[in-house]
Scaffold this motif. Structure first.
Motif, mmCIF file in Angstrom:
data_model
loop_
_atom_site.group_PDB
_atom_site.id
_atom_site.type_symbol
_atom_site.label_atom_id
_atom_site.label_comp_id
_atom_site.label_asym_id
_atom_site.label_seq_id
_atom_site.Cartn_x
_atom_site.Cartn_y
_atom_site.Cartn_z
ATOM 1 N N VAL A 1 0.848 -1.199 0.000
ATOM 2 C CA VAL A 1 0.000 0.000 0.000
ATOM 3 C C VAL A 1 0.878 1.242 0.000
ATOM 4 O O VAL A 1 0.623 2.199 -0.735
ATOM 5 N N ARG A 2 1.940 1.247 0.811
ATOM 6 C CA ARG A 2 2.854 2.395 0.845
ATOM 7 C C ARG A 2 3.472 2.607 -0.526
ATOM 8 O O ARG A 2 3.587 3.733 -1.005
ATOM 9 N N HIS A 3 3.877 1.525 -1.191
ATOM 10 C CA HIS A 3 4.470 1.646 -2.526
ATOM 11 C C HIS A 3 3.450 2.216 -3.517
ATOM 12 O O HIS A 3 3.791 3.056 -4.345
ATOM 13 N N ALA A 4 2.218 1.771 -3.426
ATOM 14 C CA ALA A 4 1.187 2.254 -4.349
ATOM 15 C C ALA A 4 0.898 3.729 -4.144
ATOM 16 O O ALA A 4 0.552 4.440 -5.085
ATOM 17 N N ARG A 5 1.059 4.210 -2.921
ATOM 18 C CA ARG A 5 0.755 5.617 -2.603
ATOM 19 C C ARG A 5 1.966 6.524 -2.724
ATOM 20 O O ARG A 5 1.836 7.732 -2.578
ATOM 21 N N ASP A 6 3.142 5.962 -2.958
ATOM 22 C CA ASP A 6 4.381 6.741 -3.016
ATOM 23 C C ASP A 6 4.442 7.479 -4.354
ATOM 24 O O ASP A 6 4.754 6.902 -5.388
ATOM 25 N N ALA A 7 4.133 8.768 -4.344
ATOM 26 C CA ALA A 7 4.075 9.557 -5.578
ATOM 27 C C ALA A 7 5.413 9.591 -6.296
ATOM 28 O O ALA A 7 5.466 9.526 -7.522
ATOM 29 N N VAL A 8 6.502 9.689 -5.564
ATOM 30 C CA VAL A 8 7.826 9.724 -6.207
ATOM 31 C C VAL A 8 8.083 8.412 -6.920
ATOM 32 O O VAL A 8 8.519 8.384 -8.066
ATOM 33 N N ARG A 9 7.790 7.305 -6.262
ATOM 34 C CA ARG A 9 7.987 5.981 -6.865
ATOM 35 C C ARG A 9 7.115 5.837 -8.110
ATOM 36 O O ARG A 9 7.538 5.265 -9.108
ATOM 37 N N ALA A 10 5.900 6.379 -8.079
ATOM 38 C CA ALA A 10 4.980 6.244 -9.211
ATOM 39 C C ALA A 10 5.511 6.948 -10.458
ATOM 40 O O ALA A 10 5.239 6.522 -11.575
ATOM 41 N N TYR A 11 6.280 8.030 -10.272
ATOM 42 C CA TYR A 11 6.784 8.767 -11.426
ATOM 43 C C TYR A 11 8.091 8.214 -11.967
ATOM 44 O O TYR A 11 8.528 8.604 -13.028
ATOM 45 N N ARG A 12 8.714 7.327 -11.249
ATOM 46 C CA ARG A 12 9.943 6.705 -11.762
ATOM 47 C C ARG A 12 9.560 5.728 -12.864
ATOM 48 O O ARG A 12 8.576 5.001 -12.752
ATOM 49 N N THR A 13 10.344 5.691 -13.927
ATOM 50 C CA THR A 13 10.005 4.781 -15.014
ATOM 51 C C THR A 13 10.233 3.328 -14.627
ATOM 52 O O THR A 13 9.419 2.477 -14.927
ATOM 53 N N ASN A 14 11.320 3.042 -13.974
ATOM 54 C CA ASN A 14 11.620 1.676 -13.545
ATOM 55 C C ASN A 14 12.204 1.691 -12.141
ATOM 56 O O ASN A 14 13.406 1.554 -11.961
ATOM 57 N N PRO A 15 11.370 1.846 -11.113
ATOM 58 C CA PRO A 15 11.937 1.881 -9.767
ATOM 59 C C PRO A 15 12.545 0.532 -9.402
ATOM 60 O O PRO A 15 11.993 -0.509 -9.724
ATOM 61 N N ALA A 16 13.707 0.588 -8.804
ATOM 62 C CA ALA A 16 14.355 -0.640 -8.355
ATOM 63 C C ALA A 16 13.524 -1.243 -7.227
ATOM 64 O O ALA A 16 12.937 -0.518 -6.426
ATOM 65 N N PRO A 17 13.464 -2.559 -7.170
ATOM 66 C CA PRO A 17 12.673 -3.194 -6.108
ATOM 67 C C PRO A 17 13.159 -2.807 -4.713
ATOM 68 O O PRO A 17 12.392 -2.782 -3.768
ATOM 69 N N ASP A 18 14.453 -2.479 -4.595
ATOM 70 C CA ASP A 18 14.994 -2.114 -3.288
ATOM 71 C C ASP A 18 15.133 -0.594 -3.132
ATOM 72 O O ASP A 18 15.852 -0.112 -2.269
#
Length: 90
Positions: free
Chosen positions: A30-47
């Motif tokens: 849920v935190r990952h889904a709501r993380d706006a910065v992560r959402a705008y990254r094209t390929n966020p690293a799993p870590d």
């Protein structure tokens, strides 16, 4: 929002009993889904770093985002009403 215990102590020193720490718990997906910065990254690293801090040791209220919305809303309303009823003027 405070992310560290040191910041919480500073806030407590400044606000005294007017400070009410509320901890909102959310599972990692849920935190990952709501993380706006992560959402705008094209390929966020799993870590990739996420917005995650240890919660307060003794929050005045803890809310769980997996609970039904009406349960959370009622808990927050009850807490706020009680805190306001017990508040003293600065």
């Amino acid at each position: 929002m405070t992310s560290t215990e040191a910041e919480r102590r500073l806030a407590a020193d400044l606000l005294g009993e007017r400070l009410h720490l509320i901890h909102i718990r959310a599972p990692e997906p849920v935190r990952h889904a709501r993380d706006a910065v992560r959402a705008y990254r094209t390929n966020p690293a799993p870590d990739a770093p996420e917005l995650s801090w240890p919660g307060p040791e003794q929050p005045a209220l803890a809310l769980d985002t997996t609970a039904p919305l009406n349960t959370t809303a009622n808990a927050l309303y009850t807490f706020a009403a009680t805190a306001l009823a017990n508040a003293t003027s600065p």
